[in-house]
Design a protein around this motif. Structure first.
Motif, PDB file in Angstrom:
ATOM      1  N   LEU A 151      -2.482   5.992  47.011  1.00  0.00           N
ATOM      2  CA  LEU A 151      -3.880   5.775  47.411  1.00  0.00           C
ATOM      3  C   LEU A 151      -4.263   6.688  48.567  1.00  0.00           C
ATOM      4  CD1 LEU A 151      -4.569   1.925  47.220  1.00  0.00           C
ATOM      5  CD2 LEU A 151      -5.832   3.743  46.084  1.00  0.00           C
ATOM      6  N   LYS A 152      -3.334   6.856  49.499  1.00  0.00           N
ATOM      7  CA  LYS A 152      -3.617   7.753  50.629  1.00  0.00           C
ATOM      8  C   LYS A 152      -3.809   9.195  50.127  1.00  0.00           C
ATOM      9  CE  LYS A 152      -1.188   5.101  54.219  1.00  0.00           C
ATOM     10  NZ  LYS A 152      -2.326   4.612  54.966  1.00  0.00           N
ATOM     11  N   ALA A 153      -2.993   9.597  49.166  1.00  0.00           N
ATOM     12  CA  ALA A 153      -3.122  10.951  48.603  1.00  0.00           C
ATOM     13  C   ALA A 153      -4.461  11.101  47.871  1.00  0.00           C
ATOM     14  CB  ALA A 153      -1.959  11.223  47.651  1.00  0.00           C
ATOM     15  N   TYR A 154      -4.880  10.032  47.184  1.00  0.00           N
ATOM     16  CA  TYR A 154      -6.165  10.026  46.466  1.00  0.00           C
ATOM     17  C   TYR A 154      -7.313  10.247  47.446  1.00  0.00           C
ATOM     18  CZ  TYR A 154      -9.889   8.047  43.507  1.00  0.00           C
ATOM     19  OH  TYR A 154     -11.036   7.839  42.790  1.00  0.00           O
ATOM     20  N   ARG A 155      -7.249   9.536  48.576  1.00  0.00           N
ATOM     21  CA  ARG A 155      -8.299   9.680  49.588  1.00  0.00           C
ATOM     22  C   ARG A 155      -8.290  11.091  50.197  1.00  0.00           C
ATOM     23  NH1 ARG A 155     -10.205   4.653  52.036  1.00  0.00           N
ATOM     24  NH2 ARG A 155     -10.325   3.206  50.278  1.00  0.00           N
ATOM     25  N   ALA A 156      -7.092  11.612  50.420  1.00  0.00           N
ATOM     26  CA  ALA A 156      -6.976  12.962  51.000  1.00  0.00           C
ATOM     27  C   ALA A 156      -7.580  13.991  50.055  1.00  0.00           C
ATOM     28  CB  ALA A 156      -5.509  13.274  51.290  1.00  0.00           C
ATOM     29  N   ASN A 157      -7.379  13.782  48.766  1.00  0.00           N
ATOM     30  CA  ASN A 157      -7.935  14.673  47.760  1.00  0.00           C
ATOM     31  C   ASN A 157      -9.470  14.622  47.761  1.00  0.00           C
ATOM     32  OD1 ASN A 157      -7.520  16.497  45.592  1.00  0.00           O
ATOM     33  ND2 ASN A 157      -8.136  14.878  44.188  1.00  0.00           N
ATOM     34  N   MET A 158     -10.006  13.393  47.876  1.00  0.00           N
ATOM     35  CA  MET A 158     -11.467  13.247  47.937  1.00  0.00           C
ATOM     36  C   MET A 158     -12.025  13.966  49.155  1.00  0.00           C
ATOM     37  SD  MET A 158     -13.043   9.587  46.829  1.00  0.00           S
ATOM     38  CE  MET A 158     -12.198   8.664  48.054  1.00  0.00           C
TER      39      MET A 158
END
Ligand code: RP5
Length: 174
Positions: A151-158
């Motif tokens: 989830l943290k990686a998903y947010r970083a991507n956004m």
């Protein structure tokens, strides 16, 4: 119509829809669970057309191994509230867009639960479908470090996408 992203593991999230006609919107929910490799199932169970099946599903959900239930319904959308009444598992409701009232009917039916039986209601339609999946991941991530990191990686991507868009519009000469 039951499907699992990880066939060898029992589902931990259930996407329950009041009608197959809800699936076009709820594919946005399923896509996220597939992307994060979360074992899930997709069901069509109607609170008013198949109340006996709604009861059997809800009372057996915990024993089945489910951790979160996502319930999608439209119009007089009582499915999420009915399921929530019969299980203490977290129930997330997704109000379906409707032809007559645009989904405001679904939203109010779902979000206005009387005190005591909560339904965590998301936005109407595809945004809500996607967010219900992300919210279910956040709940599972409380006890799953792999999901928390994902989830943290998903947010970083956004964040990176927004920064790239910002740079692009700043550089635009038109
Ligand atoms: C609700 O009624 C369903 O969730 C659906 O959004 C709506 C219309 O159902 P159909 O008449 O298309 O089966 O129960």
């Amino acid at each position: 119509m039951s499907q699992a992203a990880t066939p060898n593991l029992p589902p931990v999230v259930a996407i329950v829809m009041g009608s197959k006609s809800d699936f076009e919107i709820m594919k946005e929910c399923k896509k996220v669970l597939v992307e994060f490799n979360v074992p899930h199932e997709v069901r069509v169970i109607s609170a008013h057309r198949t109340p006996d099946r709604a009861y059997a599903f809800a009372v057996g959900a915990e024993e089945q191994g489910l951790k979160v239930i996502i319930a999608a319904a439209g119009k007089a959308a009582h499915l999420a509230g009915v399921l929530a009444a019969m299980t203490t598992l977290p129930v997330l409701g997704v109000p379906m867009t409707t032809s007559d009232l645009g989904g405001l009917d679904s939203l109010l039916s779902m979000v206005q639960m009387p005190a005591g039986i909560p339904v965590g209601t998301t936005a109407i339609g595809k945004a809500g479908a996607k967010n219900a999946a992300l919210l279910s991941l956040a709940i599972l991530a409380l006890s799953d470090p792999r999901l928390r990191d994902a989830l943290k990686a998903y947010r970083a991507n956004m964040r990176a996408e927004v920064e790239a868009a910002d740079a692009e519009v700043q550089a635009s000469t038109v």
